[in-house]
Structure formats: structure tokens, C-alpha cells
Design an enzyme around this catalytic site. Sequence first.
Site, PDB file in Angstrom:
ATOM      1  NE  ARG A  70       0.792  -8.494   6.908  1.00 59.43           N
ATOM      2  CZ  ARG A  70       1.581  -8.540   5.841  1.00 59.43           C
ATOM      3  NH1 ARG A  70       2.902  -8.550   5.980  1.00 59.43           N
ATOM      4  NH2 ARG A  70       1.060  -8.548   4.627  1.00 59.43           N
ATOM      5  CB  SER A  94      -4.803  -9.989   4.935  1.00 55.81           C
ATOM      6  OG  SER A  94      -4.235  -9.896   3.661  1.00 55.81           O
ATOM      7  CD  GLU A 121      -2.728  -8.348   8.455  1.00 56.00           C
ATOM      8  OE1 GLU A 121      -2.259  -9.179   7.658  1.00 56.00           O
ATOM      9  OE2 GLU A 121      -3.028  -7.180   8.128  1.00 56.00           O
TER      10      GLU A 121
HETATM   11  P1  FAD Z   1      -4.781   1.663  12.690  1.00 57.71           P
HETATM   12  O1  FAD Z   1      -5.789   0.736  12.114  1.00 57.71           O
HETATM   13  O2  FAD Z   1      -5.232   3.046  13.033  1.00 57.71           O
HETATM   14  O3  FAD Z   1      -4.130   0.991  13.981  1.00 57.71           O
HETATM   15  C1  FAD Z   1      -3.698  -0.344  13.925  1.00 57.71           C
HETATM   16  C2  FAD Z   1      -3.124  -0.726  15.307  1.00 57.71           C
HETATM   17  O4  FAD Z   1      -1.963   0.053  15.565  1.00 57.71           O
HETATM   18  C3  FAD Z   1      -4.088  -0.414  16.463  1.00 57.71           C
HETATM   19  O5  FAD Z   1      -3.897  -1.401  17.450  1.00 57.71           O
HETATM   20  C4  FAD Z   1      -3.617   0.944  16.950  1.00 57.71           C
HETATM   21  O6  FAD Z   1      -3.935   1.187  18.320  1.00 57.71           O
HETATM   22  C5  FAD Z   1      -2.119   0.835  16.745  1.00 57.71           C
HETATM   23  N1  FAD Z   1      -1.491   2.137  16.461  1.00 57.71           N
HETATM   24  C6  FAD Z   1      -1.797   2.952  15.440  1.00 57.71           C
HETATM   25  N2  FAD Z   1      -0.988   4.034  15.455  1.00 57.71           N
HETATM   26  C7  FAD Z   1      -0.181   3.901  16.525  1.00 57.71           C
HETATM   27  C8  FAD Z   1       0.865   4.705  17.095  1.00 57.71           C
HETATM   28  N3  FAD Z   1       1.238   5.855  16.549  1.00 57.71           N
HETATM   29  N4  FAD Z   1       1.475   4.254  18.223  1.00 57.71           N
HETATM   30  C9  FAD Z   1       1.114   3.060  18.786  1.00 57.71           C
HETATM   31  N5  FAD Z   1       0.136   2.272  18.302  1.00 57.71           N
HETATM   32  C10 FAD Z   1      -0.498   2.676  17.172  1.00 57.71           C
HETATM   33  N6  FAD Z   1      -1.085  -4.350   5.782  1.00 57.71           N
HETATM   34  C11 FAD Z   1       0.072  -4.890   5.346  1.00 57.71           C
HETATM   35  O7  FAD Z   1       0.981  -5.172   6.136  1.00 57.71           O
HETATM   36  N7  FAD Z   1       0.268  -5.160   4.022  1.00 57.71           N
HETATM   37  C12 FAD Z   1      -0.661  -4.890   3.087  1.00 57.71           C
HETATM   38  O8  FAD Z   1      -0.449  -5.132   1.903  1.00 57.71           O
HETATM   39  C13 FAD Z   1      -1.895  -4.312   3.517  1.00 57.71           C
HETATM   40  N8  FAD Z   1      -2.877  -4.054   2.632  1.00 57.71           N
HETATM   41  C14 FAD Z   1      -4.050  -3.522   3.052  1.00 57.71           C
HETATM   42  C15 FAD Z   1      -5.037  -3.245   2.095  1.00 57.71           C
HETATM   43  C16 FAD Z   1      -6.243  -2.689   2.480  1.00 57.71           C
HETATM   44  C17 FAD Z   1      -7.298  -2.398   1.441  1.00 57.71           C
HETATM   45  C18 FAD Z   1      -6.470  -2.376   3.851  1.00 57.71           C
HETATM   46  C19 FAD Z   1      -7.758  -1.723   4.278  1.00 57.71           C
HETATM   47  C20 FAD Z   1      -5.504  -2.655   4.808  1.00 57.71           C
HETATM   48  C21 FAD Z   1      -4.284  -3.236   4.409  1.00 57.71           C
HETATM   49  N9  FAD Z   1      -3.262  -3.538   5.335  1.00 57.71           N
HETATM   50  C22 FAD Z   1      -2.071  -4.055   4.901  1.00 57.71           C
HETATM   51  C23 FAD Z   1      -3.473  -3.312   6.776  1.00 57.71           C
HETATM   52  C24 FAD Z   1      -3.182  -1.863   7.233  1.00 57.71           C
HETATM   53  O9  FAD Z   1      -3.184  -0.983   6.158  1.00 57.71           O
HETATM   54  C25 FAD Z   1      -1.840  -1.745   7.959  1.00 57.71           C
HETATM   55  O10 FAD Z   1      -1.822  -2.581   9.082  1.00 57.71           O
HETATM   56  C26 FAD Z   1      -1.535  -0.304   8.402  1.00 57.71           C
HETATM   57  O11 FAD Z   1      -0.225  -0.200   8.905  1.00 57.71           O
HETATM   58  C27 FAD Z   1      -2.515   0.193   9.469  1.00 57.71           C
HETATM   59  O12 FAD Z   1      -2.301   1.571   9.641  1.00 57.71           O
HETATM   60  P2  FAD Z   1      -3.373   2.489  10.346  1.00 57.71           P
HETATM   61  O13 FAD Z   1      -2.743   3.821  10.540  1.00 57.71           O
HETATM   62  O14 FAD Z   1      -4.645   2.476   9.607  1.00 57.71           O
HETATM   63  O15 FAD Z   1      -3.513   1.737  11.730  1.00 57.71           O
HETATM   64  N1  EPU Z   2      -5.303 -17.075  -3.363  1.00 57.29           N
HETATM   65  C1  EPU Z   2      -6.346 -17.924  -3.669  1.00 57.29           C
HETATM   66  N2  EPU Z   2      -7.616 -17.486  -3.434  1.00 57.29           N
HETATM   67  C2  EPU Z   2      -7.888 -16.253  -2.940  1.00 57.29           C
HETATM   68  C3  EPU Z   2      -6.821 -15.397  -2.594  1.00 57.29           C
HETATM   69  C4  EPU Z   2      -5.514 -15.835  -2.824  1.00 57.29           C
HETATM   70  O1  EPU Z   2      -6.137 -19.045  -4.129  1.00 57.29           O
HETATM   71  O2  EPU Z   2      -9.071 -15.930  -2.777  1.00 57.29           O
HETATM   72  C5  EPU Z   2      -3.920 -17.511  -3.659  1.00 57.29           C
HETATM   73  C6  EPU Z   2      -3.375 -16.688  -4.837  1.00 57.29           C
HETATM   74  O3  EPU Z   2      -3.727 -17.272  -6.069  1.00 57.29           O
HETATM   75  C7  EPU Z   2      -1.890 -16.720  -4.597  1.00 57.29           C
HETATM   76  C8  EPU Z   2      -1.793 -16.797  -3.079  1.00 57.29           C
HETATM   77  O4  EPU Z   2      -3.069 -17.202  -2.587  1.00 57.29           O
HETATM   78  O5  EPU Z   2      -1.323 -17.890  -5.143  1.00 57.29           O
HETATM   79  C9  EPU Z   2      -1.373 -15.474  -2.448  1.00 57.29           C
HETATM   80  O6  EPU Z   2      -2.325 -14.462  -2.781  1.00 57.29           O
HETATM   81  P1  EPU Z   2      -1.926 -12.908  -2.877  1.00 57.29           P
HETATM   82  O7  EPU Z   2      -0.726 -12.729  -3.747  1.00 57.29           O
HETATM   83  O8  EPU Z   2      -3.156 -12.146  -3.220  1.00 57.29           O
HETATM   84  O9  EPU Z   2      -1.422 -12.527  -1.433  1.00 57.29           O
HETATM   85  P2  EPU Z   2      -1.912 -12.965   0.013  1.00 57.29           P
HETATM   86  O10 EPU Z   2      -0.952 -13.965   0.548  1.00 57.29           O
HETATM   87  O11 EPU Z   2      -3.350 -13.316   0.000  1.00 57.29           O
HETATM   88  C10 EPU Z   2      -0.406 -11.238   1.236  1.00 57.29           C
HETATM   89  C11 EPU Z   2      -0.566 -10.241   2.329  1.00 57.29           C
HETATM   90  C12 EPU Z   2      -1.129  -8.950   1.778  1.00 57.29           C
HETATM   91  C13 EPU Z   2      -0.164  -8.413   0.720  1.00 57.29           C
HETATM   92  C14 EPU Z   2      -0.015  -9.458  -0.384  1.00 57.29           C
HETATM   93  C15 EPU Z   2       1.020  -9.059  -1.418  1.00 57.29           C
HETATM   94  C16 EPU Z   2      -0.887 -11.418   4.405  1.00 57.29           C
HETATM   95  C17 EPU Z   2      -1.833 -11.834   5.464  1.00 57.29           C
HETATM   96  N3  EPU Z   2      -1.407 -10.751   3.375  1.00 57.29           N
HETATM   97  O12 EPU Z   2      -1.705 -11.572   0.789  1.00 57.29           O
HETATM   98  O13 EPU Z   2      -1.220  -8.002   2.843  1.00 57.29           O
HETATM   99  O14 EPU Z   2      -0.630  -7.204   0.170  1.00 57.29           O
HETATM  100  O15 EPU Z   2       0.410 -10.717   0.200  1.00 57.29           O
HETATM  101  O16 EPU Z   2       2.292  -9.190  -0.885  1.00 57.29           O
HETATM  102  O17 EPU Z   2       0.312 -11.697   4.508  1.00 57.29           O
HETATM  103  C18 EPU Z   2      -2.639  -7.249   4.576  1.00 57.29           C
HETATM  104  O18 EPU Z   2      -1.772  -7.643   5.368  1.00 57.29           O
HETATM  105  O19 EPU Z   2      -3.681  -6.652   4.958  1.00 57.29           O
HETATM  106  C19 EPU Z   2      -2.445  -7.456   3.153  1.00 57.29           C
HETATM  107  C20 EPU Z   2      -3.351  -7.114   2.233  1.00 57.29           C
END
Ligand code: FAD
Ligand code: EPU
Length: 339
Positions: free
Chosen positions: A164, A239, A335
Site C-alpha cells: 500500500r 480498508s 490507508e
Molecule cells: P482517488 O480516491 O481518486 O485518489 C486516491 C489518491 O491518489 C489521492 O491522493 C489522489 O490525489 C491520488 N491520485 C488519484 N489519481 C491520480 C493521478 N492520476 N495522478 C496522481 N495522483 C492521483 N484498495 C486496494 O488496494 N485493494 C482493495 O482490495 C481495495 N478494495 C476497496 C474496496 C472498496 C469498497 C473501496 C471503496 C475501496 C477499495 N480500495 C482498495 C481502495 C481504492 O479503491 C484504491 O486505493 C483505488 O486505487 C483508488 O482509486 P481512485 O481512482 O478512486 O483514487
Molecule cells: N477479520 C476479522 N474480523 C473482521 C475482518 C477481518 O477477524 O472484521 C479477519 C478475517 O477473518 C481474516 C483476516 O482478518 O482472517 C483478513 O481479512 P480479509 O481477508 O477480509 O482481508 P483484510 O486483511 O481485512 C485485505 C486488504 C483488502 C483486500 C483483502 C483481500 C488491507 C488493508 N486490506 O483486507 O484491501 O481486498 O485483504 O486481499 O490490506 C483496501 O485496501 O481497501 C482493501 C479492501
Amino acid sequence: MQLLRNADLKSYNTFGIAAKAELLARFGSVADLRSLLTVPELADRPRLVLGGGSNVLFTHDFQGVVLLNEIPGIDVINEDERTVLVKAGAGVVWHELVLYCVQHGFGGIENLSLIPGKVGAAPMQNIGAYGVEIKDTFHSLEALRTSDGEVITFDKAACNFGYRESFFKREGRDRFVILSVTFQLNKAPHALNTSYGNIIDELERTGITQPTITDVSNAVIAIRRSKLPDPTLLGNAGSFFKNPVVPKALAEKIKASYPDAVAYPAGDGLMKLAAGWLIEKAGWKGHRAGACGVHDRQALVIVNHGGATGQAVYDLSEQVLQSVKDRFGVELEREVNIL
Ligand code: FAD
Ligand code: EPU
């Protein structure tokens, strides 16, 4: 080029926070962006580039100009028998790029299906899920340096990717606008990554014994839908905190008191703890504080039930952070980008 004043940002952030931007403009090409940066009124204003707004929290109105990235395009720029280079405009929706690649038989980012946001933000925090991060298939990116308008190409080493993390989230923050990202993907036969989380369980549940990249993508989509709130229904930014990486000794101390604690080896005498587990154990899962709260299925996600202010969300995150620190001696790191 249209410049909106006092623009409502509610529909431009997935938390659904009702902040305002002093000025807002869109750009669909590097030429658009260059001309925007030379508008006298904008030249010295603070700038915020936004993609899908899925990793930001507005704690106040933005005094400056919000630039919405809408650079389109997905192109195959090179290929051989085994690999293909796919270049995507920073304004392409990330999941649309994943679907394009899956449909064309290009493997490598299928585990990253359904992550919200746009391509240009993906390198910012080296997006990751289900055992894969973009650094695994990243080839290069082009970014405009705002100080002089030059377009610079960054290779993987220059991006300094971590969990991240990247150069753009640290030293490069607010100095570059990412314009396009190129990935090196694989043609069939694909090496699948199904070992993480419940991908195998999901494939078994659906009776798939010889999965393709499409099957892995569908499995990831199903798992994500079952766990994570849909931001169109419940405001959130995924997250809120990172999973903390701590010395092995601290992880073992926690494990001794709580045998069910979730911890994974993280190299060099370190362990990565599941922040969701820590937050749940500290009693926050499903907690509601006025209009915001902690999600009842995934404690790592803070949600806006409707009408929450960014400051209230931030204050709740501070309480969560403090209580995890008091209880486990672990300091969580946010994050989400706080604005
Ligand atoms: P924004 O929110 O628009 O921007 C994020 C940051 O990047 C800001 O600081 C912005 O200024 C900068 N930025 C954006 N575009 C540019 C550009 N072109 N040039 C320079 N800077 C820029 N993230 C994960 O890693 N794994 C996950 O599994 C994951 N799951 C998610 C699930 C949900 C339901 C949600 C809501 C979010 C999740 N995220 C996850 C977080 C998010 O989706 C990612 O960080 C994604 O890459 C953000 O993209 P965005 O275009 O919305 O960025
Ligand atoms: N867990 C709990 N309680 C909770 C949530 C999770 O006990 O309320 C435990 C789960 O049971 C599991 C472990 O925590 O054993 C991990 O949970 P999960 O697989 O849901 O993934 P996470 O570690 O919570 C990360 C990323 C997610 C990504 C998933 C799948 C980060 C900060 N988050 O979540 O990314 O989608 O793994 O790979 O690394 C994001 O970055 O926004 C994001 C959603």
C-alpha cells in the site's frame, strides 16, 4: 475548458461526504491538463487530482482546484507469443481494464477484479487483493511533473512500490499527475494465483475444477461482494487502515493471549497482523456513532450511514486507532488519504 466554482464533491468521493471544492475542472488529455495548469487563476492554487475518489476522506472543504482525471484508452502496445504490454489511460475505470484483459485472455490482474477507482490511482498505493499487487505485472507509467509540465516515464524500480505504498504516496505526492500505466501480462496457459483467501473454496462451491482467468475473476467478484459494502449503497473507502507489520515478538505476545489472532509471516522477523481482527476484538465491529460507524461484516471498513461529516469519520477512526493501541500495543496507520 469548464471551471466550476464552489463544486459539490459528494458524488466524487465514495464515502459520500458533502464537501465543496473552491474550483473543479476535468481533463481528458495531457494537452488539457497542461492548459489547465497555465490558467493564471489555477497556477498557484493547491491542486488535488481525483480518479474515482474511493481512497480519500474530505475532512473539510478543499481550498483549491480539484482536477478530475478522465484520460481514456486501452491499447496493446507490444506483444510476443507469451506476453503482452497493455497501456491504459489514467482515467479508465480499473475494473473495466481488468474485464478487458480477462476477455482478451491476458492474465495477471484478474485477482484485482472489482477494486473501485481508476487506473491512474492504482500505482499510488500499489493496489492489492487476494495475493496479487499491481507491482507484480507493472511495466511502467507516464506522469506529468507539475513543476515544469514535462512527461516522465517511471519504471518499476523508480516507483518504489511496497505494501500500500509507492514513491507517489510519499516523496512524489502532489508533484506528479499520472497519465497512463502499462502492464506486462501473460497469454495462455496462465499461471493462476488461487492460493489466497477463499478463492479455492469459491471455485469448489461453484463446481469449477479447471479454472480459467475468467473463473478466478468471477470468484474474486463473488467473495468481495459478500464481504465489502457497495459504496453506492453505503459510503466507504474500503480498508480504512493498513494491516500493521510488527516485530514477531509482539505478534507472539498477542497470540499467547489470543490464540485466534490472525498473523502472517512478513519476512525479517516481522509479522503482518489482520487489522480487521484487532478492531473486532477491541469491540468496534458494527459500532455506530451517529451517522458513521464500523462495518458489521468487515471491521476494517468505516462507513457513512448517510450524512456523516468527514471530521466525524476521522474522529471515529482516531478512537479506533487509540483503543487498538491501548489494548494490543499496536499502532494502526490509515490507508485512506485524509484531506
Ligand atoms: P482517488 O480516491 O481518486 O485518489 C486516491 C489518491 O491518489 C489521492 O491522493 C489522489 O490525489 C491520488 N491520485 C488519484 N489519481 C491520480 C493521478 N492520476 N495522478 C496522481 N495522483 C492521483 N484498495 C486496494 O488496494 N485493494 C482493495 O482490495 C481495495 N478494495 C476497496 C474496496 C472498496 C469498497 C473501496 C471503496 C475501496 C477499495 N480500495 C482498495 C481502495 C481504492 O479503491 C484504491 O486505493 C483505488 O486505487 C483508488 O482509486 P481512485 O481512482 O478512486 O483514487
Ligand atoms: N477479520 C476479522 N474480523 C473482521 C475482518 C477481518 O477477524 O472484521 C479477519 C478475517 O477473518 C481474516 C483476516 O482478518 O482472517 C483478513 O481479512 P480479509 O481477508 O477480509 O482481508 P483484510 O486483511 O481485512 C485485505 C486488504 C483488502 C483486500 C483483502 C483481500 C488491507 C488493508 N486490506 O483486507 O484491501 O481486498 O485483504 O486481499 O490490506 C483496501 O485496501 O481497501 C482493501 C479492501
